[in-house]
Design an enzyme around this catalytic site. Sequence first.
Site, mmCIF file in Angstrom:
data_model
loop_
_atom_site.group_PDB
_atom_site.id
_atom_site.type_symbol
_atom_site.label_atom_id
_atom_site.label_comp_id
_atom_site.label_asym_id
_atom_site.label_seq_id
_atom_site.Cartn_x
_atom_site.Cartn_y
_atom_site.Cartn_z
ATOM 1 N N GLY A 3 2.333 -6.331 0.571
ATOM 2 C CA GLY A 3 3.052 -7.595 0.531
ATOM 3 C C GLY A 3 4.489 -7.520 0.068
ATOM 4 N N THR A 4 5.076 -6.323 0.058
ATOM 5 C CA THR A 4 6.418 -6.193 -0.514
ATOM 6 C C THR A 4 7.545 -6.369 0.487
ATOM 7 O OG1 THR A 4 6.358 -3.773 -0.250
ATOM 8 C CG2 THR A 4 5.610 -4.679 -2.365
ATOM 9 N N SER A 5 7.239 -6.343 1.769
ATOM 10 C CA SER A 5 8.304 -6.487 2.771
ATOM 11 C C SER A 5 7.695 -6.938 4.090
ATOM 12 C CB SER A 5 9.065 -5.166 2.973
ATOM 13 O OG SER A 5 8.224 -4.188 3.569
ATOM 14 N N GLY A 6 8.570 -7.271 5.030
ATOM 15 C CA GLY A 6 8.148 -7.541 6.395
ATOM 16 C C GLY A 6 7.099 -8.627 6.522
ATOM 17 N N ILE A 7 6.074 -8.342 7.313
ATOM 18 C CA ILE A 7 5.028 -9.321 7.610
ATOM 19 C C ILE A 7 4.286 -9.748 6.347
ATOM 20 C CG2 ILE A 7 2.804 -9.611 8.786
ATOM 21 C CD1 ILE A 7 3.978 -7.758 11.012
ATOM 22 N N GLY A 8 3.957 -8.797 5.489
ATOM 23 C CA GLY A 8 3.231 -9.124 4.265
ATOM 24 C C GLY A 8 4.012 -10.056 3.363
ATOM 25 N N TYR A 28 -1.829 6.388 15.170
ATOM 26 C CA TYR A 28 -1.690 5.014 14.686
ATOM 27 C C TYR A 28 -2.487 4.056 15.572
ATOM 28 C CZ TYR A 28 0.525 0.532 13.553
ATOM 29 O OH TYR A 28 0.766 -0.774 13.193
#
Length: 248
Positions: free
Chosen positions: A14-19, A151
């Site tokens: 949850g620290t960047s981007g989508i999260g 991936y």
Amino acid sequence: MGKFEGKIALVTGGTSGIGLATAQKFVNEGAYVYITGRRQNELDKAVNQIGKNVTGVQGDISKLEDLDKLYDIIKQEKGKLDILFANAGIGNFLPLGEITEEQVDRTFDINVKGTIFTVQKALSLFPDKVGSIIVTGSTAGSIGNPAFSVYGASKAALRALVRNWILDLKGTEIRVNVVSPGGILTPAYDELFGDALEEVLENSRNTVPAGKVGTPEEVANAVSFLASDESSYLTGVELFVDGGLAQV
């Protein structure tokens, strides 16, 4: 009143981007949110950016002891969990001839094993067996991409897991769905493509039916829908947020 008023949510990665965008969306709609990340400095920055009703917990989802610590904190502080966004994951490009054992192990440890136990260990916290779980998939799990097979396989595995989990959870009111982004402008996306980013963006304008890459906020809107009662009869679905890429 926001649609998540009184709800407790967890966003891994949850620290960047989508999260980060999703955590912010949840808070804006009234939830109290826990976010996780592996680096404390990034976690602190994200907590400061969100500003209120948020707790950051450092940890690596591939380490079960970190997950146990995380859920102990949530149980002690809030006593329940209503929404889980299992978003943490990694990916990098390596063509078939250059795939390493280390890459396979690390990718599957985080993306598959980590997600399995993130979900499993959360189940006892859902009050009265009611809640919503959203797992981050990817268009890479459905369509081929050069040098991205490990991936893609890890994300295809998550899709298969969710199809089975909804049967395991029959008799409860815990729903599990997949949100599968396409190209989304995030720090991880920038890092993944590096100097080739502008070429990738131009290619997206030509090949994605929507004519562009997406934003984290657009994915957060989809996650918010899947987390809410607005999607109460949806479970086991894969919602693509990809500008139509996986449909053509």
